[in-house]
Structure formats: structure tokens, C-alpha cells
Design an enzyme around this catalytic site. Structure first.
Site, PDB file in Angstrom:
ATOM      1  N   GLU A 116       3.646 -10.404  -6.152  1.00 32.97           N
ATOM      2  CA  GLU A 116       2.682 -11.500  -7.350  1.00 32.97           C
ATOM      3  C   GLU A 116       2.815 -11.024  -8.639  1.00 32.97           C
ATOM      4  OE1 GLU A 116       3.012  -9.112  -4.819  1.00 32.97           O
ATOM      5  OE2 GLU A 116       2.171  -7.550  -4.859  1.00 32.97           O
ATOM      6  N   CYS A 172       5.266  -5.756   1.571  1.00 30.48           N
ATOM      7  CA  CYS A 172       5.531  -4.794   1.630  1.00 30.48           C
ATOM      8  C   CYS A 172       4.997  -4.399   2.508  1.00 30.48           C
ATOM      9  CB  CYS A 172       5.307  -3.747   0.005  1.00 30.48           C
ATOM     10  SG  CYS A 172       5.652  -2.398  -0.392  1.00 30.48           S
ATOM     11  N   TYR A 173       3.674  -2.884   2.144  1.00 29.89           N
ATOM     12  CA  TYR A 173       3.685  -2.568   3.345  1.00 29.89           C
ATOM     13  C   TYR A 173       2.309  -3.280   4.740  1.00 29.89           C
ATOM     14  CZ  TYR A 173       0.748   0.863   6.488  1.00 29.89           C
ATOM     15  OH  TYR A 173      -0.479   0.996   7.366  1.00 29.89           O
ATOM     16  N   HIS A 221       7.742  -7.847  -3.732  1.00 32.06           N
ATOM     17  CA  HIS A 221       6.493  -8.451  -4.360  1.00 32.06           C
ATOM     18  C   HIS A 221       6.105  -9.453  -5.346  1.00 32.06           C
ATOM     19  CE1 HIS A 221       4.507  -4.502  -4.189  1.00 32.06           C
ATOM     20  NE2 HIS A 221       5.047  -3.821  -3.694  1.00 32.06           N
ATOM     21  N   LYS A 277     -11.179 -13.191 -13.983  1.00 27.98           N
ATOM     22  CA  LYS A 277     -11.789 -13.479 -16.111  1.00 27.98           C
ATOM     23  C   LYS A 277     -11.408 -14.909 -16.530  1.00 27.98           C
ATOM     24  CE  LYS A 277     -13.399 -10.801 -19.435  1.00 27.98           C
ATOM     25  NZ  LYS A 277     -14.166  -9.778 -19.634  1.00 27.98           N
ATOM     26  N   GLY A 324       0.554  -1.394  -0.399  1.00 25.34           N
ATOM     27  CA  GLY A 324       0.499   0.175  -0.182  1.00 25.34           C
ATOM     28  C   GLY A 324       1.089   1.243   0.039  1.00 25.34           C
ATOM     29  N   ASP A 348     -18.385 -12.984 -20.797  1.00 22.88           N
ATOM     30  CA  ASP A 348     -19.414 -12.568 -19.576  1.00 22.88           C
ATOM     31  C   ASP A 348     -20.207 -13.194 -19.592  1.00 22.88           C
ATOM     32  OD1 ASP A 348     -16.530 -11.605 -18.987  1.00 22.88           O
ATOM     33  OD2 ASP A 348     -16.928  -9.226 -18.620  1.00 22.88           O
TER      34      ASP A 348
END
Ligand code: XMP
Length: 515
Positions: free
Chosen positions: A173, A85-86, A171, A371, A58, A229
Site C-alpha cells: 500500500e 505483514c501482521y 507493504h 479526500k 499492526g 469538504d
């Protein structure tokens, strides 16, 4: 909100641009998770019966006034925690360590050296590349924690208390941390003891049952656009309630070439669901005649769509439910007001949406899916790949790809040029690598020459982008040979177009569509 029958991870959002990405990675690893605001009520978090917590990064500093913090019940729950991180800084700060402002911001690639044995780095080499993006850094660890890894600038690039609580300054991710997914997998499987019970077939079985229970013998309508979708949502509901579902497909005159035929073939002939096609071309094009302002176009299209849809639903009679293909990112964004505000650059972004006041109960079977998961489910339900991997197409259709007034000539040109571009992208084998491709018909006219004749016609702009989430996007580095073929074909085959340019603007600052 319903309780999940799956083992689950709670991902707490501290405001990082990567928060959704963390949740997606966890799902890709076949573990169900939800992304919740850091200050979500404990009851909402507890409902998941989390097997572990991941705290996102963040923009704040732990010393900022009103800085986000880790709720006490999370720290006391006994479940494993991974702070990123944060999230790591908040963990260190709240458990008695020391966080200090970094004297130089660390941003970009760094080489991580693992220097202690831990389940988090099991199976990884001693050195791995990681992606850093932080200002503050940890100066001293909380009691009971040890450093697990370091980089040149961060002596505590990873920390752990032995078995349960971990922090990563980098990170895991993002794609720039190539082994990041292995680290997350270690957290989920080695530390939290997950088994990976989140699979598309489990989802379909549960979802079909849930829809059956909910709808009973009621009637359902669904606005089918042909996009992935609404197609997957309609198919799922059709599995659950069969012919009590009616799908309404509105031909607004702003569709791509052959779109209506494609949708009718896929759904009426293959999936065999109840499909009502409404030919509303004259209505929409009449209402749009002479209109040049993009917002005005969107408003008109939105309004006419609702009118048409409402009339059709009435004609079916006795309808109680409305099925919609709302996805998890929309749900997350509407739960976090700041994110929603940031995302709303164009008003009426959900043109093609249906207002809440129709008196219909919503059935949103894809509400918790990303998605990629929707695509997996679509394939498993037997939808054609052509639909499952179709690039997104905006609700207002070609209206926002024709700059200025919409005319029949320009619509025809937009359709032909778009079909050529798509065909060439597919021929080059690049369709799935790209997130979206489009052709814009500009109102600019330029001089050209063909044979011995002077020509004077419109400029078409072709655009192709890659993106993870459509909030940011990069223009695709298409091969020059492909661009050359597209340009030659469009100029030769499409009347009115005499020049082709390639859009090399990323988002931001440009949006994906031009209007
Ligand atoms: P922008 O142009 O804002 O678009 O970068 C992001 C994504 O949203 C699609 N888009 C729309 N979709 N109704 C929709 O259903 C709309 O009014 C609309 N405007 C843009 C766009 O195609 C891209 O995928």
C-alpha cells in the site's frame, strides 16, 4: 449502518499506521471498501457482503497476550483473504504455520524475487522493489501454502495456498513499493473477481437519491466554510433538495484575503444556492481582543461560531436537518478510541464544528469518502477547481497563525503575506503538489535595513508541507528561487514584516499550524 449496494472488500485494521492507506488504495482501484477494527462484530462485517478480506499490518506479535486475531467467520467465509505483514503472520499462525521473533528487524527497501506462478503477481517482473517493516517473521508455512516470493532476509516474503488465501510480508500500500498497486489490483480483480463499480458518478446518483429519501420536504442548513469538504457536501445536498437547503457562511474576520468574495461568487453566482453571509467580524474580533493563549482563542471562536450559527438557523425557521462534510477518516478515527486519543494533540480541533445538541438531524453525504474521492465528486458536480483543490484552512483561521494577540495590523499582514505566498506557489506550478501552505506572523521583532534606514518589525514564518493524511507531514523542499521571491515580496510589500524565515520542521515533532 446501511448495507452497501456495491461489491465490497472488508479491510480489517490490526493497528498499522498504514491501515487507512490500504483502504484508500482499494478505493483508488474503484472497489468500495470499509476499514473496520479487527474485532468488529461479525454482523457489521457481513453487512458488506465482502468479496474479499484484507488484513492490515499492526504493531503486535502473534504471541503477545491479547494479540489481535482473525475472527473465525472470516476464515470460514470462503472469500479470498490477503494478509499484509501482521495480517500475514496472524494468518500463518492461525492456520498452523510457525511465526518466530525476527532476530533483526527488517525495515526499508528490499528486492523481492517472485519464485512461483500466482494470480497475485500476474503481469509483474520477476524482481520488484518492496517496502519492509516487520520484526517477527514466518519460519514455516501453514499446510497447503507455498512460498510465492522471497527477499534476502525473508524466505517467505509472500505466501499463497493456490487460489484464495495470500500473505505478504511487505507493504504493497505504500509508495515505496512501486508496483504495490498492481499487486492489490490483482488481488481485487484476479482473485476476488471484482469489476470496479465504485465510481464518483455512481456515488453521486446514489447519494442524491438517498438524501432525497431522507430529507423529504424538510429544510436543511449547512455551515459553508469555502473549504472542499463543506463545499462538496453542500453541492450534493443542493442537487438533492434545491432551495430547501440554506448555507450559512460566517465571516469571522479571520478569513484569508478575498475569501468572502470568492465563496460568494462561487456559490451564489455559479452554483446558485441559497447563501446567507453573516458579517460577524466585530463580534469575533471583540471577543478575541487581548487574548494570547492558543487554546483560549480556539474556545472563544468555537463558542461564538455556534452562537452565530444557531441564531441564523433559528431565523430561517423550521429547520430539521444539518448537512456536514464529515469525511471517512474522521469516522474511522472516532470508531477506534486509541487512534482518536493519539490524534488529539490540540483540543477543539473541530473548531467551526457544530455541537450535537442543536436538535438537528445530521446529513453527512461524504461519511464514507476519502479526500481524493471528495475532490473527484466536487469536480463532477461542477465546482470550480479553485475550491476543489484549495489547501485546507483551519476553522479558527488566521487566529492560529498570528502568535499572541490578534490586532488589525497583524491580520492585514497575515492576509497580504499569505496571498503573496500562495500566488508565488501557483506561479511556480507547485500548488497542487503541496498539501498545505501558510504564513505565520510571529511576535518576534528584529532589526533590519531598507535603503539607508533602520527598520524594526515582525518576523513572518512561511511553511509548506506535503502529507498523505495530515497526521504526519514533511516540510516541502521548495526551490530556493521561489523562497527568495516570496521573501523579497513579503518584506517589500507587507507593512510590519521585516524578515522572513522558512519552517523546516516535519510533523511530528511539529504540528502543521503553529498554535
Ligand atoms: P495540525 O496543526 O494539528 O493540523 O498539524 C492538522 C490539520 O488540521 C488543520 N487544523 C484545524 N482545522 N480546526 C480545523 O478545522 C482547527 O482548530 C484546526 N487546527 C488545525 C490544519 O490546518 C491542518 O490541515
Amino acid at each position: 449502518m446501511k448495507a452497501t449496494p456495491h461489491e465490497a472488500i472488508a479491510v480489517l485494521d490490526f493497528g498499522s499506521q498504514y491501515s487507512q492507506l490500504i483502504a484508500r488504495r482499494v478505493r483508488e482501484l474503484r472497489v468500495y471498501c470499509e476499514l473496520l477494527p479487527w474485532d468488529a462484530p461479525w454482523s457489521e462485517i457481513e453487512r458488506l457482503r465482502p468479496k474479499g478480506f484484507i488484513l492490515s499490518g499492526g504493531p503486535s506479535s502473534v504471541y503477545d497476550e491479547g494479540a489481535p486475531f482473525i475472527q473465525q467467520p472470516i476464515l470460514e467465509s470462503g472469500a479470498p483473504i490477503l494478509g499484509i505483514c501482521y495480517g500475514m503472520q496472524a494468518l500463518a499462525h492461525q492456520l498452523g504455520g510457525k511465526v518466530a521473533p525476527g532476530h533483526h528487524r527488517e525495515y526499508g527497501h528490499a528486492m523481492l524475487t517472485v519464485n512461483a506462478e500466482s494470480p497475485l503477481f500476474r503481469g509483474l517482473p520477476e524482481q520488484v522493489q518492496v517496502w519492509m517493516s516487520h520484526g517477527d517473521r514466518i519460519e514455516s508455512l501453514p499446510p497447503g501454502f507455498v512460498a510465492l516470493a522471497h527477499t534476502e532476509n525473508s524466505p517467505f516474503a509472500a505466501m499463497g495456498d493456490g487460489a484464495r488465501r495470500f500473505g505478504l510480508q511487505f507493504h504493497p500500500e505504500v509508495v515505496h513499493t512501486p508496483r504495490g498497486k498492481d499487486i492489490l489490483a490483482n488481488f481485487l480483480y484476479e482473485v476476488c473477481g471484482c469489476h470496479g463499480d465504485w465510481t464518483p458518478s455512481n456515488f453521486i446518483a446514489e447519494s442524491v437519491q438517498e438524501i432525497k429519501d431522507r430529507v423529504g420536504d424538510g429544510k436543511v442548513v449547512c455551515a459553508l466554510s469555502g473549504g472542499v469538504d463543506s463545499s462538496v457536501a453542500a453541492s450534493l445536498v443542493h442537487w438533492a433538495v434545491g432551495d430547501r437547503l440554506t448555507c450559512i457562511f460566517v465571516d469571522n474576520g479571520l478569513l484569508r484575503k478575498d475569501e468572502r468574495r470568492r465563496v460568494e461568487e462561487a456559490f451564489r453566482d455559479n452554483v446558485r444556492l441559497n447563501l446567507r453571509t453573516v458579517d460577524a467580524r466585530e463580534l469575533f474580533l471583540g471577543a478575541l481582543a487581548g487574548v494570547t493563549d492558543p487554546e483560549e482563542k480556539r474556545k472563544i471562536i468555537g463558542r461564538e461560531f455556534v452562537r452565530v450559527f444557531e441564531a441564523e438557523a433559528k431565523a430561517i425557521g423550521d429547520v430539521k436537518f444539518l448537512a456536514q462534510g464529515t469525511l471517512y477518516p474522521d469516522v474511522i478515527e472516532s470508531a477506534t478510541p486509541e487512534r482518536k486519543a493519539a490524534a488529539k494533540i490540540k483540543t477543539h480541533h473541530n473548531v467551526g464544528g457544530i455541537p450535537d445538541d442543536l436538535g438537528l438531524e445530521l446529513v453527512e453525504p461524504l461519511r464514507y469518502l476519502f479526500k481524493d474521492e471528495v475532490r473527484e465528486v466536487g469536480l463532477l458536480l461542477g465546482l470550480p477547481e479553485d475550491i476543489v483543490f484549495r489547501h485546507p484552512f483551519p476553522g479558527p483561521g488566521l487566529a492560529v497563525r498570528i502568535i499572541g494577540e490578534i490586532t488589525n495590523e497583524k491580520l492585514a499582514a497575515a492576509r497580504e503575506a499569505d496571498a503573496i505566498f500562495e500566488q508565488e506557489i501557483r506561479r511556480a506550478g507547485l500548488y497542487r503538489e503541496l498539501s498545505q501552505s501558510l504564513v505565520v506572523i510571529t511576535p518576534v521583532q528584529t532589526v533590519g535595513v531598507m535603503g539607508d534606514y533602520r527598520t524594526y518589525g515582525f518576523v513572518a514564518a512561511v511553511r509548506a508541507v506535503t502529507t498523505e493524511d495530515f497526521m504526519t507531514a514533511d516540510w516541502a523542499r521548495l526551490p530556493h528561487e521561489l523562497l527568495a521571491r516570496v521573501s523579497t515580496r513579503i518584506v517589500n510589500e507587507v507593512p510590519y514584516i521585516t524578515r522572513v524565515v522558512y519552517d523546516i520542521t516535519s510533523k511530528p515533532p511539529g504540528t502543521i499550524e503553529w498554535e
